[in-house]
Each structure stands twice: as structure tokens, then as C-alpha cells.
Design a protein around this motif. Sequence first.
Motif, short mmCIF file in Angstrom:
data_model
loop_
_atom_site.label_atom_id
_atom_site.label_comp_id
_atom_site.label_asym_id
_atom_site.label_seq_id
_atom_site.Cartn_x
_atom_site.Cartn_y
_atom_site.Cartn_z
N UNK A 146 0.68 -1.05 0.03
CA UNK A 146 -0.17 -0.07 -0.34
C UNK A 146 0.47 1.23 0.00
N UNK A 147 0.81 2.29 1.34
CA UNK A 147 1.37 3.18 1.30
C UNK A 147 1.61 4.29 2.64
N UNK A 148 2.17 4.18 3.09
CA UNK A 148 3.33 5.02 3.90
C UNK A 148 4.93 5.30 3.78
N UNK A 149 5.26 6.09 4.76
CA UNK A 149 6.19 6.12 5.19
C UNK A 149 6.95 5.12 5.71
N UNK A 150 6.29 5.22 7.23
CA UNK A 150 6.26 3.98 8.29
C UNK A 150 5.82 2.36 7.57
N UNK A 151 5.05 2.45 6.96
CA UNK A 151 4.34 0.94 5.65
C UNK A 151 5.10 0.26 5.26
N UNK A 152 5.30 -1.29 5.75
CA UNK A 152 6.07 -1.83 4.76
C UNK A 152 5.23 -2.20 3.94
N UNK A 153 5.47 -3.29 3.04
CA UNK A 153 4.22 -3.75 2.24
C UNK A 153 3.92 -5.09 3.05
N UNK A 154 2.96 -6.07 2.18
CA UNK A 154 1.75 -6.71 2.77
C UNK A 154 2.37 -7.60 3.94
N UNK A 155 3.21 -8.54 2.92
CA UNK A 155 4.50 -9.75 3.11
C UNK A 155 5.49 -9.39 4.84
N UNK A 156 5.21 -8.11 5.39
CA UNK A 156 5.59 -7.69 6.22
C UNK A 156 4.30 -7.55 7.44
N UNK A 157 3.47 -7.90 7.02
CA UNK A 157 2.68 -8.04 7.86
C UNK A 157 1.80 -10.13 8.89
N UNK A 158 3.34 -11.02 7.74
CA UNK A 158 3.56 -12.15 7.87
C UNK A 158 4.30 -13.07 9.41
N UNK A 159 3.98 -13.63 9.99
CA UNK A 159 4.61 -14.08 10.71
C UNK A 159 4.81 -15.83 11.19
N UNK A 160 4.22 -16.29 9.80
CA UNK A 160 4.44 -17.46 9.50
C UNK A 160 3.54 -18.04 8.30
#
Length: 450
Positions: A146-160
Motif C-alpha cells: 500500500x502506501x505509508x513512509x512507515x508501512x512495510x509491504x503487505x508481506x511484512x505482516x506475515x509471521x508464519x
Amino acid sequence: MNKRTFLKTSSALLAGSLFSPMISCRTDEKPLTNWAENLTYSTGNVAYPKTAEEVREVIRKADKIRALGSRHSFNTIADSTVQQLSLNDMERFTRLDKTANTITVEGSRRYGDFCELLHKSGYALHNLASLPHISVAGACATATHGSGIKNGNLATAVTAIEFVNGAGEVVTLSRATNPDVFDGAVVGLGCLGMVTKVTLNLQPTFMMQQAVYRNLPMGTLKDNFETIMGSGYSVSLFTDWTKQNINQVWIKSKLDGNSTAPVKLAPEFYGAKLATQNMHPLDDHSAENCTEQMGVPGPWYERLPHFKMGFTPSSGKELQSEFFLPIEHAYEAMQALAAMQADITPHLFITEIRTIAADTFWMSPHLNHTCVAIHFTWKPEWEAVKKVLPKIENKLAPFNARPHWGKLFTMAPAVLQSRISKLAEFKTLMAKHDPTGKFRNAFIDSALFG
Ligand SMILES: Cc1cc2nc3c(=O)[nH]c(=O)nc-3n(C[C@H](O)[C@H](O)[C@H](O)COP(=O)(O)OP(=O)(O)OC[C@H]3O[C@@H](n4cnc5c(N)ncnc54)[C@H](O)[C@@H]3O)c2cc1C
């Protein structure tokens, strides 16, 4: 009997000789197309297993097979000339873990299908793409953002993740227990196996409001790019590259706590004027399919995407390309592209400019760099677009720009590979989980090995 029922029935009869009877694979009458319909896949042989055991069985028996998500990619990354594997017929699986603050869903689940449940349970994801219609596994496989200077891409929410590898074995990897390879596996381009389950990190739910400002002079970005892109939780700029103008600035802001009280919007933003009605990124399109603007508060999942779940996202008949480069070069890169406006604009619906925080995934274009993303929604004019893309790629070469894995690009494989610092490590991981190259297709052979 509708077409789908007919296909299922007839495929059950057809499948017997090719596959074990317990596998409900079917050969479609004709190959599927991707969402944009610019691509007809090279095979109609799509397996639709219904259980985890069937997924393993299909993969064990295949010589070549390619994971298929919600078919939103614009290039041939999900294509196969032999067989594709879709999890669309799998039983739904949802595990909300209120101790670990995570949700686990099956890989084919679309974000839009479970965001409301999360919100009602008091949770949120950190970010979403411009549309909620994409599958979780397909989005993470290509580092969708998505967007956001402090937001990683969607994969950064993956924990497993759980996936079935080339041998048909179930592999589970988590950031906590497999820190050495986890970063190689999540943005996996479909090359390690079929991702059957994804666990996502959650945060407390939050409310947002969205404002659109019109006509920001591009020159304002020279000294203020990061301030402007950081002026909301998620900020997007839309331009058609004419007149050194940013047509629209979309600012998505978090409200304090669970407040539903709108924060008053400033009438001007760096010279741009607050829109007086909901806008579509294309000035002349109806905003009906766009998420609510004008500062009206709403839950995160109804503000972070630009497009509503029940509606056609974006323009519909279109092509897309996107390039990522380190944020510090944003303005210089934009000026380089503005100089080729005469080449770009005639074939363009709109360009969107976003930011993505640095991450640690080996195949992510945002690896170790907070990036600016320069995106092109093209008219469906591939013959013309494919002549413009090499010029754009040349202009962005001084900034080592990388293309989006799921969108259209013409960059030579050697150039692309020279910009992937962890390619060798990724190939080693591929060889471990897919030693015979079962999951490789022509796109992967060319982009990573060509
Ligand atoms: C209208 C529109 C808007 C878009 N907006 C954005 C945006 O805001 N931001 C952005 O970054 N991108 C955006 N995209 C691009 C899109 O997010 C990516 O192309 C994404 O990969 C699509 O996911 P999918 O589920 O459709 O996967 P597919 O296109 O079907 O497949 C993509 C890749 O994922 C792999 N894959 C799919 N499912 C699995 C699985 N279960 N296991 C292993 N591998 C799998 C495939 O093999 C393939 O390599 C947009 C696309 C469209 C059409």
C-alpha cells in the motif's frame, strides 16, 4: 446446470484417468484469463483441490505446476504451459489467536473477506493494497504494497507460512523459529511451493479518515517530498505528468483511538485545494467505486484501499507497471519521467506515487530501502506501452529501479538480476524446496535464470 457446475461434473469424469479419483481436478474448456484480460494463461489445466491432502497429491504427481491466486497480476508470473493450481475450492480456514494477536487464513483468502471480522473482533492489519480483492498468498508472493513512509509491504505482516513443497511435503516456517530462511520464503514468487496457510500479525483496530486535495504543484515535492508523503498514515499522489502538476493527493489519516469524530480538514495543502466531492483517481471517472473521502471517519479496511470490495477496482480495462527506487531519489526520478511526458501521457490513465518502508525479504524490491513506488495505470495499448517501458526503465536506471513482480516490465533479466542482492540465497532456497524446478515457469526461468 451453470457453466461451473457443468465443468465440475464433467471434469470429475475426465479427471479419473489423469489423477487419483479423490482429486477434483478439471480441465477447463478454455484457459482462464487474468483480471485485466490482457493475458490468457497458456493452459486450461487447472487443479482445484478441496483438501490439504489433495494439494499434496496434485503436487506430488505434477512435473510442472504453478500456483494461481486471484489472477490480478498483469504479467506471466502465474502462468504455466502445463498445469496451474488454485486453492479456490478449499474449505475456508480462519484462526484468530487473541494471545499472539495473529490471524491465520488459507492462502487463497482475499483480504476483503476477513477484514470486517478483524475489525469487529477489535483488530486491524497494518496496511492494505489499493484493492481488497487480491489473495493473501498471491499478494505476499509478489511483495504487494500500500502506501505509508512507515508501512512495510503487505508481506511484512506475515509471521508464519505453511506451504507444500515440490516433494508434496508440508513445510511450516515462522519468523520466530526459522529466522535464517523466513525472509527468503515469504516473498517467494510461487517458487518454493503452494502456500496453503498464512499467519498475519494484528494490531488494535483503528479508525481513519481520507481527504483528497487537487492540483499540487510538482515543484513543491523538491524540498518536501518526505514531509508530504509522511503527512498521513498512507499518502498517494496521482499525476498524468502534464504541466508539472500532481492532479490529486490522497491523505489517509489515523484517528485517535476509536474516535469516530472527524478531524476538520484544512482547505489547502501546500497550495492544493481540498476536493469538494468524492474523487476517483481519474478526474473524469465516477467515484462510486472508491472508498469514502471528504474526511468521513470509517474503519481502516474501508479507508486504506482506494476501491470498495463490491466494486470494480481501478479503471477495469487497463495495464499496470510499477518501479521502486530509494526514496531519496524520488523527486529527481519524477523529474526524469516528467521530461518524457510526451511519450507517457498519451497511453496513460494515471500515475500513482506511493512510499513503502524498508523490509528484510530477499526478493522484495523494498529490501533494506524505504522506497518510492512510481506506478503507471496504462490504457490497454500494449503495443505502444511496450515501446515506452524501456525508455522509462532507462530513465530510472541511475536509481537502480526495480519492477513490481506482478506488473508489466521489459527490463533485461541480467539487469534485473544485478539489482537483487539476495538472488543467490533465494536460488539456494528454491533448490532445497523444489529441486526439480517443478514450480518454475517461463517467467521465472527468464527473470531469475535468463
Ligand atoms: C486493479 C489492481 C490493483 C492493484 N493494486 C495493487 C497495489 O495497490 N499494490 C500492489 O503492490 N500491487 C497491486 N496490484 C498487483 C497485485 O497485487 C499483484 O499482482 C498480486 O500478486 C496479485 O495477487 P493474486 O492473488 O492475484 O496473485 P496471482 O496474480 O494469481 O499470482 C501472483 C503470484 O503469486 C503466486 N501465488 C499465488 N497464490 C499462491 C499460493 N497460494 N502459493 C504460492 N504462490 C502463490 C503465483 O504463482 C504468482 O507467482 C494490483 C492489481 C490490480 C489488477
